[in-house]
Scaffold this motif. Structure first.
Motif, PDB file in Angstrom:
ATOM      1  N   THR A 157       0.814  -1.222   0.000  1.00  0.00           N
ATOM      2  CA  THR A 157       0.000   0.000   0.000  1.00  0.00           C
ATOM      3  C   THR A 157       0.847   1.272   0.000  1.00  0.00           C
ATOM      4  O   THR A 157       0.294   2.379   0.034  1.00  0.00           O
ATOM      5  CB  THR A 157      -0.928   0.012   1.220  1.00  0.00           C
ATOM      6  OG1 THR A 157      -0.146  -0.088   2.423  1.00  0.00           O
ATOM      7  CG2 THR A 157      -1.915  -1.137   1.171  1.00  0.00           C
ATOM      8  N   GLY A 158       2.174   1.129  -0.020  1.00  0.00           N
ATOM      9  CA  GLY A 158       3.028   2.307  -0.058  1.00  0.00           C
ATOM     10  C   GLY A 158       3.256   2.971   1.277  1.00  0.00           C
ATOM     11  O   GLY A 158       3.835   4.072   1.344  1.00  0.00           O
ATOM     12  N   ARG A 159       2.812   2.329   2.366  1.00  0.00           N
ATOM     13  CA  ARG A 159       3.006   2.952   3.679  1.00  0.00           C
ATOM     14  C   ARG A 159       4.417   2.741   4.218  1.00  0.00           C
ATOM     15  O   ARG A 159       4.737   3.191   5.324  1.00  0.00           O
ATOM     16  CB  ARG A 159       1.977   2.399   4.673  1.00  0.00           C
ATOM     17  CG  ARG A 159       0.574   2.909   4.396  1.00  0.00           C
ATOM     18  CD  ARG A 159      -0.444   2.404   5.387  1.00  0.00           C
ATOM     19  NE  ARG A 159      -0.619   0.959   5.291  1.00  0.00           N
ATOM     20  CZ  ARG A 159      -0.214   0.085   6.193  1.00  0.00           C
ATOM     21  NH1 ARG A 159       0.437   0.490   7.272  1.00  0.00           N
ATOM     22  NH2 ARG A 159      -0.438  -1.218   6.029  1.00  0.00           N
ATOM     23  N   ASN A 160       5.271   2.079   3.455  1.00  0.00           N
ATOM     24  CA  ASN A 160       6.674   1.942   3.841  1.00  0.00           C
ATOM     25  C   ASN A 160       7.529   3.092   3.322  1.00  0.00           C
ATOM     26  O   ASN A 160       8.741   3.129   3.552  1.00  0.00           O
ATOM     27  CB  ASN A 160       7.247   0.618   3.314  1.00  0.00           C
ATOM     28  CG  ASN A 160       7.296   0.588   1.785  1.00  0.00           C
ATOM     29  OD1 ASN A 160       6.385   1.102   1.129  1.00  0.00           O
ATOM     30  ND2 ASN A 160       8.344  -0.019   1.224  1.00  0.00           N
ATOM     31  N   LEU A 161       6.899   4.025   2.626  1.00  0.00           N
ATOM     32  CA  LEU A 161       7.632   5.150   2.047  1.00  0.00           C
ATOM     33  C   LEU A 161       7.780   6.284   3.043  1.00  0.00           C
ATOM     34  O   LEU A 161       6.858   6.586   3.825  1.00  0.00           O
ATOM     35  CB  LEU A 161       6.911   5.661   0.791  1.00  0.00           C
ATOM     36  CG  LEU A 161       6.691   4.640  -0.334  1.00  0.00           C
ATOM     37  CD1 LEU A 161       5.929   5.286  -1.479  1.00  0.00           C
ATOM     38  CD2 LEU A 161       8.036   4.081  -0.815  1.00  0.00           C
ATOM     39  N   ASP A 162       8.938   6.901   3.043  1.00  0.00           N
ATOM     40  CA  ASP A 162       9.181   8.066   3.885  1.00  0.00           C
ATOM     41  C   ASP A 162       8.357   9.243   3.351  1.00  0.00           C
ATOM     42  O   ASP A 162       8.436   9.566   2.150  1.00  0.00           O
ATOM     43  CB  ASP A 162      10.675   8.417   3.885  1.00  0.00           C
ATOM     44  CG  ASP A 162      10.993   9.528   4.855  1.00  0.00           C
ATOM     45  OD1 ASP A 162      10.772  10.705   4.499  1.00  0.00           O
ATOM     46  OD2 ASP A 162      11.450   9.227   5.973  1.00  0.00           O
ATOM     47  N   GLN A 163       7.592   9.884   4.215  1.00  0.00           N
ATOM     48  CA  GLN A 163       6.688  10.951   3.769  1.00  0.00           C
ATOM     49  C   GLN A 163       7.457  12.168   3.263  1.00  0.00           C
ATOM     50  O   GLN A 163       6.953  12.920   2.427  1.00  0.00           O
ATOM     51  CB  GLN A 163       5.756  11.349   4.913  1.00  0.00           C
ATOM     52  CG  GLN A 163       4.762  10.265   5.298  1.00  0.00           C
ATOM     53  CD  GLN A 163       3.806  10.738   6.372  1.00  0.00           C
ATOM     54  OE1 GLN A 163       3.941  11.832   6.908  1.00  0.00           O
ATOM     55  NE2 GLN A 163       2.815   9.905   6.691  1.00  0.00           N
ATOM     56  N   ARG A 164       8.647  12.382   3.763  1.00  0.00           N
ATOM     57  CA  ARG A 164       9.409  13.572   3.362  1.00  0.00           C
ATOM     58  C   ARG A 164      10.170  13.359   2.064  1.00  0.00           C
ATOM     59  O   ARG A 164      10.138  14.201   1.164  1.00  0.00           O
ATOM     60  CB  ARG A 164      10.382  13.966   4.484  1.00  0.00           C
ATOM     61  CG  ARG A 164      11.148  15.265   4.212  1.00  0.00           C
ATOM     62  CD  ARG A 164      11.986  15.634   5.422  1.00  0.00           C
ATOM     63  NE  ARG A 164      12.948  14.580   5.728  1.00  0.00           N
ATOM     64  CZ  ARG A 164      14.150  14.480   5.157  1.00  0.00           C
ATOM     65  NH1 ARG A 164      14.521  15.356   4.220  1.00  0.00           N
ATOM     66  NH2 ARG A 164      14.968  13.509   5.488  1.00  0.00           N
ATOM     67  N   THR A 165      10.830  12.207   1.934  1.00  0.00           N
ATOM     68  CA  THR A 165      11.670  11.969   0.756  1.00  0.00           C
ATOM     69  C   THR A 165      10.990  11.108  -0.297  1.00  0.00           C
ATOM     70  O   THR A 165      11.388  11.128  -1.474  1.00  0.00           O
ATOM     71  CB  THR A 165      12.981  11.282   1.177  1.00  0.00           C
ATOM     72  OG1 THR A 165      12.684   9.982   1.711  1.00  0.00           O
ATOM     73  CG2 THR A 165      13.713  12.112   2.224  1.00  0.00           C
ATOM     74  N   GLY A 166       9.986  10.327   0.105  1.00  0.00           N
ATOM     75  CA  GLY A 166       9.325   9.436  -0.826  1.00  0.00           C
ATOM     76  C   GLY A 166      10.081   8.151  -1.080  1.00  0.00           C
ATOM     77  O   GLY A 166       9.639   7.312  -1.879  1.00  0.00           O
ATOM     78  N   LYS A 167      11.219   7.958  -0.389  1.00  0.00           N
ATOM     79  CA  LYS A 167      11.997   6.741  -0.564  1.00  0.00           C
ATOM     80  C   LYS A 167      11.515   5.665   0.413  1.00  0.00           C
ATOM     81  O   LYS A 167      11.043   5.974   1.512  1.00  0.00           O
ATOM     82  CB  LYS A 167      13.485   7.026  -0.318  1.00  0.00           C
ATOM     83  CG  LYS A 167      14.099   7.986  -1.334  1.00  0.00           C
ATOM     84  CD  LYS A 167      15.571   8.216  -1.047  1.00  0.00           C
ATOM     85  CE  LYS A 167      16.193   9.155  -2.070  1.00  0.00           C
ATOM     86  NZ  LYS A 167      17.638   9.373  -1.805  1.00  0.00           N
ATOM     87  N   PRO A 168      11.646   4.386   0.049  1.00  0.00           N
ATOM     88  CA  PRO A 168      11.191   3.318   0.953  1.00  0.00           C
ATOM     89  C   PRO A 168      12.055   3.222   2.209  1.00  0.00           C
ATOM     90  O   PRO A 168      13.289   3.263   2.132  1.00  0.00           O
ATOM     91  CB  PRO A 168      11.292   2.056   0.102  1.00  0.00           C
ATOM     92  CG  PRO A 168      12.286   2.380  -0.962  1.00  0.00           C
ATOM     93  CD  PRO A 168      12.134   3.846  -1.228  1.00  0.00           C
ATOM     94  N   ARG A 169      11.409   3.096   3.346  1.00  0.00           N
ATOM     95  CA  ARG A 169      12.119   2.919   4.620  1.00  0.00           C
ATOM     96  C   ARG A 169      12.594   1.483   4.772  1.00  0.00           C
ATOM     97  O   ARG A 169      13.548   1.213   5.498  1.00  0.00           O
ATOM     98  CB  ARG A 169      11.210   3.307   5.783  1.00  0.00           C
ATOM     99  CG  ARG A 169      10.900   4.796   5.827  1.00  0.00           C
ATOM    100  CD  ARG A 169       9.993   5.168   6.998  1.00  0.00           C
ATOM    101  NE  ARG A 169       8.617   4.681   6.771  1.00  0.00           N
ATOM    102  CZ  ARG A 169       8.053   3.685   7.417  1.00  0.00           C
ATOM    103  NH1 ARG A 169       8.749   2.999   8.316  1.00  0.00           N
ATOM    104  NH2 ARG A 169       6.812   3.325   7.159  1.00  0.00           N
ATOM    105  N   PHE A 170      11.920   0.555   4.113  1.00  0.00           N
ATOM    106  CA  PHE A 170      12.355  -0.837   4.101  1.00  0.00           C
ATOM    107  C   PHE A 170      11.766  -1.511   2.865  1.00  0.00           C
ATOM    108  O   PHE A 170      10.780  -1.041   2.288  1.00  0.00           O
ATOM    109  CB  PHE A 170      11.922  -1.576   5.377  1.00  0.00           C
ATOM    110  CG  PHE A 170      10.438  -1.610   5.596  1.00  0.00           C
ATOM    111  CD1 PHE A 170       9.650  -2.641   5.068  1.00  0.00           C
ATOM    112  CD2 PHE A 170       9.804  -0.621   6.346  1.00  0.00           C
ATOM    113  CE1 PHE A 170       8.283  -2.675   5.270  1.00  0.00           C
ATOM    114  CE2 PHE A 170       8.427  -0.647   6.547  1.00  0.00           C
ATOM    115  CZ  PHE A 170       7.663  -1.674   6.017  1.00  0.00           C
TER     116      PHE A 170
END
Length: 372
Positions: A157-170
């Motif tokens: 669902t894309g909830r692993n993305l960093d809200q500030r950078t848009g890059k995946p946290r994992f």
């Protein structure tokens, strides 16, 4: 419950703006205890998960979300904190909490399994107590599967993305290690987790609370009826007993002042769950100024007038089992004299027979007089 309280609950329910709970069984006015007073509390649960009273679970209580250009309302489950707030308002007590068996460990995988049981209790209008058990089994293997699915769902669902950078946290490659760390952390508190789950289930069962509430339902305040235990003010002696009982629950048993001429209460012997009662030593004991104490009544040989009415016995133990388990002898003697009379005439324990007679003499001297 009283008529006024019942009507108030019906009005709350008919309005459609409240979640009305019924944690006690309704009985007729004749069966209601005079020492129990009904009351109603209104508890507002905060629907924001950050407040800690509700939570979302993507399996059965997903949060609000956008789908196909329209908003889908979320569903909400009550956390331990939210359940406890409602339970406190309803007068629910946890009377037992213990593990079922031993912690089990799978030597091949290292996963651990724990079973736990909690018993919740609430008082009915007639003074009886309803006890409802809740059990829970926690296994780190199941927990690992749940965490893995939760992380994969976040990726999907894309909830692993960093809200500030848009890059995946994992990424999916990181999931096994993240699950392993989660399992290690939960192992240290596995018993606490199992106990909390069992307690939540016991509270939901005894209050008929749902597992999941809609967005509209969770916004409604919870209306919770409760019974408050209040001895009649006119019964001063019984009020004193209830005061001693409340003090003992708060501060523990306190010794009787030495100026009163009485010794501190003793502890029950292993062979008998009831503390020593009046007249245990040969049926009578010597009091102040050579007076004789028998079954709670004091007779002074130097006085010619009739003896004063007996005061309450100094011992007021709790029934450890049977139909009145958890109640004090004073309460059972007042509300169920036939039961106490049976003990006074049929018990094999002299201590219990004497204690039963003493309480009957305090409340119902005519009954004692008819016992021979």
């Amino acid at each position: 419950m009283g008529k006024d309280t019942g009507e108030a609950l019906e009005e709350y329910e008919a309005s459609g703006r409240y979640n009305v709970l019924h944690p006690v069984v309704k009985v007729s006015a004749e069966a209601a205890s005079p020492y129990l007073v009904p009351s109603i509390s209104v508890v507002q649960i905060r629907p924001d998960p950050d407040a800690g009273e509700v939570y979302h679970d993507y399996r059965f209580a997903p949060p609000p979300r956008e789908q196909g250009g329209r908003r889908l309302p979320g569903k909400y489950a009550l956390t331990a904190l939210g359940l406890q707030r409602i339970a406190n308002a309803a007068g629910v007590e946890i009377v037992d909490s213990r593990p079922i068996g031993q912690r089990q460990r799978d030597p091949a995988t290292g996963h651990v399994h724990v079973d736990w049981q909690v018993v919740a209790a609430v008082r009915q209008p007639n003074g009886e107590v309803i006890r409802v058990p809740g059990t829970a089994s926690v296994d780190t293997a199941d927990f690992a599967d749940e965490r893995e699915q939760a992380y994969l769902e976040q990726i999907r669902t894309g909830r692993n993305l960093d809200q500030r950078t848009g890059k995946p946290r994992f990424t999916e490659a990181d999931v096994p290690e993240m699950v392993r760390r989660d399992v290690i952390a939960v192992k240290a508190k596995l018993e606490e987790r199992a106990e909390t789950l069992a307690m939540n289930r016991a509270i939901r069962k005894i209050l008929s609370l749902k597992q999941v509430y809609t967005e509209e339902e969770i916004a409604r305040p919870f209306v919770v009826p409760r019974l408050l235990y209040r001895p009649e003010v006119v019964d001063a002696a019984r009020a004193a007993i209830e005061g001693r009982r409340a003090a003992a629950e708060l501060y523990g048993e306190l010794p009787v002042s030495s100026t009163s001429g009485s010794a501190p209460q003793g502890s029950p012997s292993p062979a008998d769950t009831s503390p020593p009662g009046p007249g245990e030593a040969g049926g009578e004991a010597t009091g102040a100024a050579g007076a004789t104490v028998t079954g709670g009544t004091t007779t002074d040989p130097n006085r010619s007038e009739a003896p004063a009415a007996p005061g309450p016995p100094k011992d007021d133990p709790i029934f450890p089992d049977g139909p009145h388990q958890g109640k004090h002898w004073s309460e059972v003697a007042h509300d169920h004299p036939d039961y106490i009379r049976a003990i006074a005439t049929e018990s094999r324990s002299k201590v219990k027979r004497e204690l039963a007679k003493a309480w009957l003499e305090y409340y119902y001297p005519k009954i004692v007089g008819g016992m021979g």
